[in-house]
Design a protein around this motif. Structure first.
Motif, short mmCIF file in Angstrom:
data_model
loop_
_atom_site.label_atom_id
_atom_site.label_comp_id
_atom_site.label_asym_id
_atom_site.label_seq_id
_atom_site.Cartn_x
_atom_site.Cartn_y
_atom_site.Cartn_z
N ILE A 39 -2.79 6.24 6.00
CA ILE A 39 -2.02 5.26 6.64
C ILE A 39 -1.68 5.77 8.24
O ILE A 39 -1.21 6.85 8.16
N ASP A 40 -1.83 4.75 8.91
CA ASP A 40 -1.35 5.26 10.19
C ASP A 40 0.22 5.67 10.32
O ASP A 40 0.96 4.79 9.73
N PRO A 41 0.69 6.66 10.97
CA PRO A 41 1.93 6.66 10.62
C PRO A 41 2.97 5.79 11.33
O PRO A 41 4.07 5.60 10.99
N ASP A 42 2.42 5.12 12.31
CA ASP A 42 3.10 3.87 13.04
C ASP A 42 3.33 2.62 12.01
O ASP A 42 4.07 1.93 12.49
N GLN A 43 2.51 2.89 11.07
CA GLN A 43 2.50 1.45 10.24
C GLN A 43 3.43 1.62 8.56
O GLN A 43 3.39 0.96 7.98
N VAL A 44 3.81 3.24 8.61
CA VAL A 44 4.62 3.50 7.45
C VAL A 44 6.07 2.79 7.76
O VAL A 44 6.72 3.09 8.68
N HIS A 45 6.53 2.16 6.55
CA HIS A 45 7.70 1.40 6.65
C HIS A 45 8.97 2.06 5.77
O HIS A 45 9.90 1.98 6.06
N THR A 46 8.55 2.72 4.68
CA THR A 46 9.40 3.64 4.01
C THR A 46 8.61 5.23 3.81
O THR A 46 7.67 5.16 3.26
N PRO A 47 9.33 6.07 4.49
CA PRO A 47 8.47 7.55 4.28
C PRO A 47 8.55 7.85 2.93
O PRO A 47 9.63 7.30 2.13
N GLY A 48 7.56 8.67 2.42
CA GLY A 48 7.56 9.00 0.92
C GLY A 48 8.95 10.00 0.67
O GLY A 48 8.96 10.11 -0.60
N ILE A 49 9.54 10.62 1.52
CA ILE A 49 10.78 11.35 1.02
C ILE A 49 11.78 10.40 0.32
O ILE A 49 12.38 11.18 -0.58
N PHE A 50 11.84 9.00 0.36
CA PHE A 50 12.61 8.11 -0.55
C PHE A 50 11.86 7.48 -1.72
O PHE A 50 12.55 6.94 -2.51
N VAL A 51 10.73 7.89 -1.89
CA VAL A 51 9.98 7.55 -3.12
C VAL A 51 9.55 8.49 -4.06
O VAL A 51 9.10 9.46 -3.52
N GLU A 64 0.85 -1.28 0.07
CA GLU A 64 0.06 -0.07 0.02
C GLU A 64 0.89 1.17 0.16
O GLU A 64 2.22 1.29 0.73
N ALA A 65 0.30 2.31 -0.53
CA ALA A 65 1.00 3.56 -0.74
C ALA A 65 -0.10 4.57 -0.35
O ALA A 65 -1.32 4.39 -0.82
N ASP A 66 0.38 5.87 0.05
CA ASP A 66 -0.41 7.02 0.00
C ASP A 66 -0.12 7.88 -0.88
O ASP A 66 0.90 7.80 -1.88
N THR A 67 -1.12 9.07 -1.24
CA THR A 67 -0.47 9.96 -2.47
C THR A 67 0.86 10.58 -2.31
O THR A 67 1.55 11.22 -3.28
N LYS A 68 1.41 10.53 -1.03
CA LYS A 68 2.64 11.25 -0.80
C LYS A 68 3.86 10.20 -1.13
O LYS A 68 5.10 10.55 -0.91
N GLY A 69 3.63 8.88 -1.33
CA GLY A 69 4.49 8.09 -1.60
C GLY A 69 5.06 7.33 -0.21
O GLY A 69 5.77 6.36 -0.27
#
Length: 126
Positions: A93-105, A53-58
């Motif tokens: 997406i719950d911030p605690d569930q993000v495995h890769t922040p969008g800054i890297f995508v 899953e991804a959100d619109t910010k990556g």
């Protein structure tokens, strides 16, 4: 490479052709006084990762074993392209569930129904 470490020392490859031409060092008895070879960290021009899953910010969420290497692969690429099964709005997406922040995508590609190949083991019966 994604962690900002440009190189590291390892005993792997010492005394082989892999170590030829690479800097090496003995750390004066630290860790047994063995010889270590310097290896450069991996930096990729393009990193391809598969996420659930991804959100619109990556921001990416992985499932099961895809969490093993995809986060660090995403971090080491100059450009990271993520193939995802679903895209949700930012904030879903719950911030605690993000495995890769969008800054890297940099790119997200939707593949809602990916072919999931599963290796099947065939054994002979007597």
């Amino acid at each position: 490479g994604g962690a900002g470490i440009p190189a590291f020392f390892t005993r792997t490859g010492v005394g082989t052709i892999v170590a030829e031409g690479k800097p090496s060092q003995n750390f004066d008895g630290v860790w047994g006084g063995h010889e270590y070879v310097m290896e450069r960290s991996i930096r990729a021009d393009v990193s391809l990762v598969k996420a659930w899953e991804a959100d619109t910010k990556g921001n990416l969420v992985y499932r099961k074993t895809s969490r093993n290497f995809n986060p660090v692969v995403a971090m080491c690429g100059k450009v990271t392209i993520a193939e995802v099964e679903q895209i949700v709005e930012t904030g879903e997406i719950d911030p605690d569930q993000v495995h890769t922040p969008g800054i890297f995508v940099q790119r997200v590609v939707l593949n809602a129904k990916p072919e999931k190949r599963i290796e099947q083991r065939t054994v002979r019966t007597k």
